[in-house]
Design a protein around this motif. Structure first.
Motif, PDB file in Angstrom:
ATOM      1  N   SER A 148       0.851  -1.195   0.000  1.00 45.10           N
ATOM      2  CA  SER A 148       0.000   0.000   0.000  1.00 45.10           C
ATOM      3  C   SER A 148       0.885   1.242   0.000  1.00 45.10           C
ATOM      4  N   VAL A 149       0.432   2.275  -0.724  1.00 41.87           N
ATOM      5  CA  VAL A 149       1.137   3.554  -0.760  1.00 41.87           C
ATOM      6  C   VAL A 149       0.107   4.661  -0.598  1.00 41.87           C
ATOM      7  N   GLY A 150       0.571   5.840  -0.147  1.00 41.86           N
ATOM      8  CA  GLY A 150      -0.396   6.889   0.107  1.00 41.86           C
ATOM      9  C   GLY A 150       0.131   8.292  -0.027  1.00 41.86           C
ATOM     10  N   ARG A 151      -0.770   9.219   0.227  1.00 45.87           N
ATOM     11  CA  ARG A 151      -0.430  10.636   0.166  1.00 45.87           C
ATOM     12  C   ARG A 151       0.477  11.063   1.318  1.00 45.87           C
ATOM     13  N   ASP A 152       0.619  10.198   2.327  1.00 45.03           N
ATOM     14  CA  ASP A 152       1.504  10.514   3.454  1.00 45.03           C
ATOM     15  C   ASP A 152       2.965  10.210   3.138  1.00 45.03           C
ATOM     16  N   ARG A 153       3.271   9.904   1.870  1.00 49.63           N
ATOM     17  CA  ARG A 153       4.625   9.724   1.345  1.00 49.63           C
ATOM     18  C   ARG A 153       5.251   8.378   1.731  1.00 49.63           C
ATOM     19  N   MET A 181       4.097  12.851  -2.109  1.00 54.87           N
ATOM     20  CA  MET A 181       3.101  11.772  -2.035  1.00 54.87           C
ATOM     21  C   MET A 181       3.379  10.674  -3.054  1.00 54.87           C
ATOM     22  N   VAL A 182       3.074   9.425  -2.651  1.00 53.68           N
ATOM     23  CA  VAL A 182       3.265   8.259  -3.518  1.00 53.68           C
ATOM     24  C   VAL A 182       1.928   7.958  -4.194  1.00 53.68           C
ATOM     25  N   LEU A 183       1.940   7.816  -5.517  1.00 48.40           N
ATOM     26  CA  LEU A 183       0.701   7.685  -6.278  1.00 48.40           C
ATOM     27  C   LEU A 183       0.546   6.331  -6.965  1.00 48.40           C
ATOM     28  N   GLY A 184       1.613   5.548  -7.062  1.00 44.86           N
ATOM     29  CA  GLY A 184       1.513   4.271  -7.754  1.00 44.86           C
ATOM     30  C   GLY A 184       2.361   3.213  -7.103  1.00 44.86           C
ATOM     31  N   ALA A 185       1.955   1.944  -7.239  1.00 40.02           N
ATOM     32  CA  ALA A 185       2.703   0.827  -6.668  1.00 40.02           C
ATOM     33  C   ALA A 185       2.418  -0.430  -7.468  1.00 40.02           C
ATOM     34  N   LEU A 197       7.697  -1.848  -7.065  1.00 44.43           N
ATOM     35  CA  LEU A 197       7.991  -0.507  -7.539  1.00 44.43           C
ATOM     36  C   LEU A 197       7.027   0.487  -6.907  1.00 44.43           C
ATOM     37  N   THR A 198       7.502   1.678  -6.625  1.00 47.81           N
ATOM     38  CA  THR A 198       6.645   2.766  -6.169  1.00 47.81           C
ATOM     39  C   THR A 198       6.923   3.991  -7.027  1.00 47.81           C
ATOM     40  N   ALA A 199       5.906   4.825  -7.203  1.00 49.83           N
ATOM     41  CA  ALA A 199       6.043   6.014  -8.046  1.00 49.83           C
ATOM     42  C   ALA A 199       5.394   7.187  -7.340  1.00 49.83           C
ATOM     43  N   GLY A 200       5.995   8.363  -7.453  1.00 49.58           N
ATOM     44  CA  GLY A 200       5.470   9.487  -6.701  1.00 49.58           C
ATOM     45  C   GLY A 200       5.519  10.810  -7.408  1.00 49.58           C
ATOM     46  N   ARG A 201       4.996  11.796  -6.701  1.00 51.06           N
ATOM     47  CA  ARG A 201       4.970  13.151  -7.220  1.00 51.06           C
ATOM     48  C   ARG A 201       6.355  13.794  -7.227  1.00 51.06           C
ATOM     49  N   ASP A 202       7.334  13.106  -6.614  1.00 52.29           N
ATOM     50  CA  ASP A 202       8.702  13.621  -6.642  1.00 52.29           C
ATOM     51  C   ASP A 202       9.428  13.271  -7.942  1.00 52.29           C
ATOM     52  N   LYS A 203       8.667  12.831  -8.961  1.00 52.69           N
ATOM     53  CA  LYS A 203       9.172  12.564 -10.315  1.00 52.69           C
ATOM     54  C   LYS A 203      10.129  11.372 -10.360  1.00 52.69           C
ATOM     55  N   THR A 204       9.911  10.391  -9.472  1.00 50.22           N
ATOM     56  CA  THR A 204      10.765   9.209  -9.483  1.00 50.22           C
ATOM     57  C   THR A 204       9.942   7.932  -9.403  1.00 50.22           C
ATOM     58  N   VAL A 205      10.501   6.881 -10.008  1.00 47.60           N
ATOM     59  CA  VAL A 205      10.018   5.510  -9.824  1.00 47.60           C
ATOM     60  C   VAL A 205      11.138   4.766  -9.109  1.00 47.60           C
TER      61      VAL A 205
END
Length: 762
Positions: free
Chosen positions: A595-600, A626-630, A641-649
């Motif tokens: 699980s991933v969430g907006r709490d980073r 925040m993390v938007l994908g997993a 894998l996790t993906a976030g608003r910080d422009k990284t996977v």
């Protein structure tokens, strides 16, 4: 629309940063050159040049931002380089397309800006050639009057204001009354007052003969408003008059489009309306009175019904085909409807046409065997797409609309080959089972094997004022429905049955079928969450379902698990996140839940000996935003894998008592979705991610070299135009090109072939 292979959308032009409000082909007069004009809410006018090669490419050759507000309408004129645009700044601009003979070089020149006074927004503009020295421009919009401008040299001047309508003007179109060069011009105006008006532009001092429509006693009290006042004006070489010609009654709601066409030597008019109908009008040869000769669309008995009971919500666009033998309309549900005239039967018959979402697509799910694709989104529908397989080849179509809802839908997942569940803004999840009618259709048209179970319901409908799809019975044409215990006082509701013939067809369903007869019955509701559902995942074994909702506290940012056998919640819920959980996914062996969430943070839950999931690993600083994908990989070592608003996977591997960061991929924008291909094979990692700008990237890496990822960016000509919400790889592709489906904010669902690092539209 005229493609015999029925491949649907073949090209998408990206470039505008706002909603596209108007598109028009510029009349080049050549079969080898196509020029397209488009205007959008980003205030820009764009000019595209089409190439008649195998790919039918369109290249952007010019972008102009002279308007200060959204461009709303474009009008062109065959045989002339002049065209007009209207915008919501209350200005109409006259342009000239500057080009050489073969359109190798294309430019645009602004000739004039007309500020509409009193100020209103132009919703309809039309151009016509008045004579060899002048053009005429008609403009209508958010007023009940029509303004007529005539060109003197290169400048247009207001020459007449036509009154009579009692609502906003939605459409205008000119035509010559006959193919004779000196015949009168006719102008049609369509309004929100439910009427079409015809106006005659006549050359000479003398007025044309009074229209028979003005003396028609059938018009009754309307006759009082049918003034035949002549509006006189002149061009540089001749004098003209505009008079009211006819009032066309028949539509029962706002009229959106009106378009002329000379067909088989006769002048005909096409109109579409909010009343869900498309009408074709023609003047009676003996009396000259205009009458509706053909009415296509939905029957009047459906007026006033909501989308949940099948109403199309109006036809917004109506178009003739170039040869005039076909007509199409587009409505609120996003479906084109197409009719073709059959001379042998002397009737218009409906044909297969393009359908699709009309608002943001939020969720995707392939069926368990990959035979069909389920999609859902902000247009409050769930749709089933699959391949129509036939001797001539295959093509993708919408085959069912399982759910038509009253809330925006956010996520969806297949549970079994005949079952799925979806989550919406209504705070609960709903479970749907495939009906027999849909199963038989998919077997017949898509070669999808029917389920072995014979206990499927026949079909489903939505009761009036209801949101839950109910199972209904399919009966033969000659059958009657037996009332229980022969109780004559019990009356069977006609809505609770459907004729089997209604579900039997040898082509992809039309919009009428999709909206009414191809729903799936709802079998369960899952309660527990206090806010809108945000994420959903089904275990690999289909035994468990994990869900989450939007949250701003740890009490609501919980993950709830449900047993899919009895649909009972497994308590207690899983607590770790403090803000909305944005993505959930089970590992291939169901040992872990990610699980991933907006709490980073990301959290890995592990299944214990008793089957319950407990927190095993967590990283509260997995990303800086925040993390938007997993997504879990299929590698032998548990890797995700996790993906976030910080422009990284980021690539993580479970090792011993911890989780180690193994690799990272930088993107050019916030990453909103990531998905791993579990059928990549050979111990390789293959994944795809999408960004909030619509960029789509496919990455590959060796299992022992996760810090070295090779990436391929999908070309902008086939990638989505806006943010990507979800990516799902298609299962069951052993020995064939891998495929993935992509859901986007631009309302599109795209299926791509991925083979050898090359990505192409499927």
């Amino acid at each position: 629309m005229r493609d015999e292979g029925l491949r649907g959308v073949t090209k998408v032009l990206n470039g505008h940063s706002g909603v596209v409000n108007a598109v028009k082909f510029f009349p080049t007069g050549s079969e080898h050159v196509a020029v397209l004009l488009s205007g959008a809410a980003d205030h820009s006018l764009r000019i595209w040049k089409g190439h008649q090669d195998a790919e039918r490419r369109f290249d952007l050759v010019k972008s102009v931002t002279e308007h200060k507000s959204p461009v709303t309408r474009i009008a062109t004129l065959p045989g002339s380089d002049v065209f007009a645009t209207g915008a919501s700044d209350g200005v109409v601009k006259i342009w000239k397309l500057v080009h050489d003979v073969d359109f190798t070089a294309i430019d645009v020149e602004l000739i004039q800006s007309i500020s509409l006074a009193p100020r209103y927004f132009p919703l309809a503009i039309a151009l016509a050639k008045l004579d060899d020295s002048a053009l005429v421009l008609a403009v209508g919009g958010t007023r009940s009057t029509i303004q007529i401008f005539v060109s003197y040299d290169t400048q247009f001047q207001l020459s007449a204001t036509l009154t009579g309508h009692e609502g906003w003007i939605r459409a205008l179109d000119f035509t010559q009354e006959s193919e004779e060069k000196d015949s009168d011009l006719l102008l049609v105006s369509a309004s929100q007052d439910k009427y079409l008006r015809l106006w005659r532009l006549h050359q000479g001092e003398e007025l044309p003969a009074a229209s028979a429509a003005l003396n028609d006693p059938a018009l009754g009290v309307l006759g009082k408003s049918l003034s035949n006042k002549a509006h006189r004006f002149a061009s540089a070489t001749a004098k003209y008059s505009i008079t009211f010609e006819a009032l066309l009654l028949g539509h029962e709601d706002w009229i959106y489009t009106a378009s002329w066409r000379h067909r088989a030597g006769r002048l005909q008019l096409l109109s579409t309306s909010e009343d869900n109908s498309l009408a074709i009008w023609e003047a009676d040869p003996s009396s000259g009175v205009w009458v509706c000769i053909t009415r296509l669309g939905e029957i009047s008995g459906q007026k006033g019904s909501t989308s949940a009971t099948g109403s199309a919500g109006g036809f917004w666009i109506g178009l003739w085909s170039p040869d005039g033998n076909s007509a199409v309309s587009l409505g609120r549900t996003g479906s084109w409807r197409r009719w073709t005239y059959s001379p042998t039967q002397d009737m218009w018959t409906q044909q297969v046409a393009i359908t699709g979402h009309v608002r943001e697509v939020k969720g995707l799910s392939w069926s368990r065997d990959g035979s069909y694709l389920l999609t859902t989104g902000s247009d409050q529908t769930t749709r089933l797409f699959s391949e129509w397989k036939r001797d001539a080849g295959s093509s993708w179509h919408e085959f069912s609309r399982p759910q038509i809802h009253g809330y925006d839908l956010n996520c969806i997942s297949a549970v079994t080959p005949t079952q799925f569940l979806s989550g919406a803004d209504e705070k609960l999840l709903r479970v749907f089972d495939e009906p027999k009618g849909v199963s038989e259709m998919l077997h017949r048209l898509c070669a999808i094997a029917p389920p072995s179970s014979a206990s499927l319901p026949d079909a489903a409908n939505i009761p009036v004022l209801g949101l839950s799809n109910k199972a209904i019975q399919a009966i033969d044409e000659e059958d009657t429905v037996d009332n229980a215990d022969d109780d004559e006082t019990e009356v069977v509701d006609p809505a609770s049955i459907v004729r089997k013939s209604t579900l039997e067809f040898n082509h992809p369903p039309f919009e009428d079928h999709l909206a009414r007869h191809l729903l799936w019955p709802e079998t369960e509701k899952l309660y527990g969450h206090g806010y809108e559902i945000s994420a959903l995942a089904v275990s690999s074994s289909s035994a468990l379902v994990a869900t989450a909702c939007r949250a701003s506290s740890i009490d609501h940012a919980v993950i709830r698990l449900y047993d899919s056998a009895e649909w009972l919640e497994i308590k207690p819920p899983l607590k770790a996140h403090s803000l909305t959980v944005t993505a959930l996914e089970f590992s291939p062996d169901d040992r872990f839940l990610l699980s991933v969430g907006r709490d980073r943070q990301w959290v890995v839950w592990e299944r214990g000996e008793e089957g319950a999931y407990v927190l095993r690993y967590a990283n509260p600083k997995g990303h800086t935003r925040m993390v938007l994908g997993a997504s879990w990989t299929a590698l032998a070592r548990p890797t995700f894998l996790t993906a976030g608003r910080d422009k990284t996977v980021k690539i993580w591997a479970v090792e011993g008592d911890g989780v180690q960061l193994k690799g990272s991929v930088q993107a050019r924008a916030a990453v909103t979705a990531v998905a791993c291909n579990r059928e990549a094979g050979d111990g390789k990692l293959q994944f795809a991610f999408g960004t909030e700008g619509g960029e789509l990237v496919v990455g590959t890496a060796e299992a022992e070299g996760l810090d070295e990822v090779a990436t391929v960016t999908v070309g902008r000509d086939v990638a989505p135009a806006k943010g990507i919400n979800q990516i799902v790889w298609r299962p069951g592709r052993e020995g064939r090109a891998q495929q993935m489906a992509v859901a986007s904010e631009d309302s599109s669902v795209r299926v791509f072939n991925v083979e050898g690092g090359i990505v192409a539209s499927a």
